[in-house]
Write a protein that holds these residues in place. Sequence first.
Motif, mmCIF file in Angstrom:
data_model
loop_
_atom_site.group_PDB
_atom_site.id
_atom_site.type_symbol
_atom_site.label_atom_id
_atom_site.label_comp_id
_atom_site.label_asym_id
_atom_site.label_seq_id
_atom_site.Cartn_x
_atom_site.Cartn_y
_atom_site.Cartn_z
ATOM 1 N N UNK A 168 40.704 -47.578 -8.212
ATOM 2 C CA UNK A 168 40.603 -46.555 -7.173
ATOM 3 C C UNK A 168 39.336 -45.729 -7.239
ATOM 4 N N UNK A 169 38.256 -46.304 -7.714
ATOM 5 C CA UNK A 169 36.976 -45.611 -7.841
ATOM 6 C C UNK A 169 36.549 -44.955 -6.524
ATOM 7 N N UNK A 170 36.117 -43.688 -6.615
ATOM 8 C CA UNK A 170 35.615 -42.946 -5.458
ATOM 9 C C UNK A 170 34.309 -42.260 -5.836
ATOM 10 N N UNK A 171 33.235 -42.606 -5.149
ATOM 11 C CA UNK A 171 31.965 -41.876 -5.271
ATOM 12 C C UNK A 171 31.954 -40.855 -4.143
ATOM 13 N N UNK A 172 31.880 -39.589 -4.482
ATOM 14 C CA UNK A 172 31.918 -38.522 -3.478
ATOM 15 C C UNK A 172 30.656 -37.684 -3.626
ATOM 16 N N UNK A 173 29.853 -37.626 -2.567
ATOM 17 C CA UNK A 173 28.557 -36.962 -2.659
ATOM 18 C C UNK A 173 28.491 -35.710 -1.799
ATOM 19 N N UNK A 174 27.570 -34.851 -2.179
ATOM 20 C CA UNK A 174 27.257 -33.673 -1.382
ATOM 21 C C UNK A 174 26.085 -33.981 -0.471
ATOM 22 N N UNK A 175 25.866 -33.128 0.490
ATOM 23 C CA UNK A 175 24.752 -33.290 1.426
ATOM 24 C C UNK A 175 23.435 -33.257 0.649
ATOM 25 N N UNK A 176 22.595 -34.267 0.809
ATOM 26 C CA UNK A 176 21.362 -34.326 0.028
ATOM 27 C C UNK A 176 20.262 -33.426 0.586
ATOM 28 N N UNK A 177 19.358 -33.048 -0.307
ATOM 29 C CA UNK A 177 18.131 -32.347 0.071
ATOM 30 C C UNK A 177 17.047 -33.413 0.161
ATOM 31 N N UNK A 178 16.357 -33.489 1.292
ATOM 32 C CA UNK A 178 15.324 -34.495 1.511
ATOM 33 C C UNK A 178 13.970 -33.815 1.573
ATOM 34 N N UNK A 179 13.027 -34.362 0.816
ATOM 35 C CA UNK A 179 11.644 -33.884 0.839
ATOM 36 C C UNK A 179 10.774 -35.049 1.315
ATOM 37 N N UNK A 180 10.202 -34.927 2.487
ATOM 38 C CA UNK A 180 9.327 -35.965 3.031
ATOM 39 C C UNK A 180 7.880 -35.680 2.673
ATOM 40 N N UNK A 181 7.199 -36.710 2.179
ATOM 41 C CA UNK A 181 5.768 -36.611 1.864
ATOM 42 C C UNK A 181 5.091 -37.880 2.351
ATOM 43 N N UNK A 182 4.893 -37.971 3.650
ATOM 44 C CA UNK A 182 4.272 -39.160 4.229
ATOM 45 C C UNK A 182 5.183 -40.371 4.108
ATOM 46 N N UNK A 183 4.708 -41.399 3.397
ATOM 47 C CA UNK A 183 5.489 -42.628 3.235
ATOM 48 C C UNK A 183 6.326 -42.625 1.967
ATOM 49 N N UNK A 184 6.486 -41.444 1.383
ATOM 50 C CA UNK A 184 7.326 -41.256 0.206
ATOM 51 C C UNK A 184 8.322 -40.147 0.520
ATOM 52 N N UNK A 185 9.500 -40.264 -0.038
ATOM 53 C CA UNK A 185 10.491 -39.202 0.117
ATOM 54 C C UNK A 185 11.239 -39.049 -1.200
ATOM 55 N N UNK A 186 11.701 -37.833 -1.438
ATOM 56 C CA UNK A 186 12.505 -37.529 -2.619
ATOM 57 C C UNK A 186 13.809 -36.925 -2.129
ATOM 58 N N UNK A 187 14.887 -37.366 -2.726
ATOM 59 C CA UNK A 187 16.207 -36.908 -2.313
ATOM 60 C C UNK A 187 16.947 -36.440 -3.558
ATOM 61 N N UNK A 188 17.536 -35.264 -3.470
ATOM 62 C CA UNK A 188 18.330 -34.728 -4.566
ATOM 63 C C UNK A 188 19.739 -34.498 -4.034
#
Length: 177
Positions: free
Chosen positions: A79-99
């Motif tokens: 019964x595995x459940x991955x439950x996530x929160x709303x991510x923070x997205x940082x866009x830097x051109x053709x790269x992005x970072x998500x926390x």
Amino acid sequence: MTELNLEQRLRAIEDQLEIYRLIASHPPSADTGADFYTRQVYTADGVFDLGDELEGARGNLAVAAITKTPGHQQAIASGLIHFTGLPIIELEGDTAYVTSYLQIITPDSHGEPRELPNHGVTNGFRIHGVWANRWSLVRTSEGWKINNRSLRLLDGSSAGREILEKALERYQSNDAP
């Protein structure tokens, strides 16, 4: 901060929506063992970094293979459940970072049965742990792909906090909107 024109603003919105979709698709793929999904969304040399506690993987094929391991398949069957929160997205051109935050939840097989009106009876659920995620994404001709994902348990140690702090770095400068 420079002013963006309408086309740049629209592209940024489209990028964020695509990235939200990519990150939001991770839990259903992990909880069903959808290795085909992982193969498509990681770069060929993508890294899944689980720190010193667990074994990670390098390359989209190796990362995808994790979902087919006996241990992961057993977790799914339990019964595995991955439950996530709303991510923070940082866009830097053709790269992005998500926390983002990740909770692993499992049915509580030892819990007392409880009824919730109009929702049936369950033994409840147990939060196995909560982690901090840091995703590095790159824009490819096929869309955004995961180049690196680091995952650290939020257990009071510095490793998890350091991931979360990265999401706030831009607010430490005068460049924040």
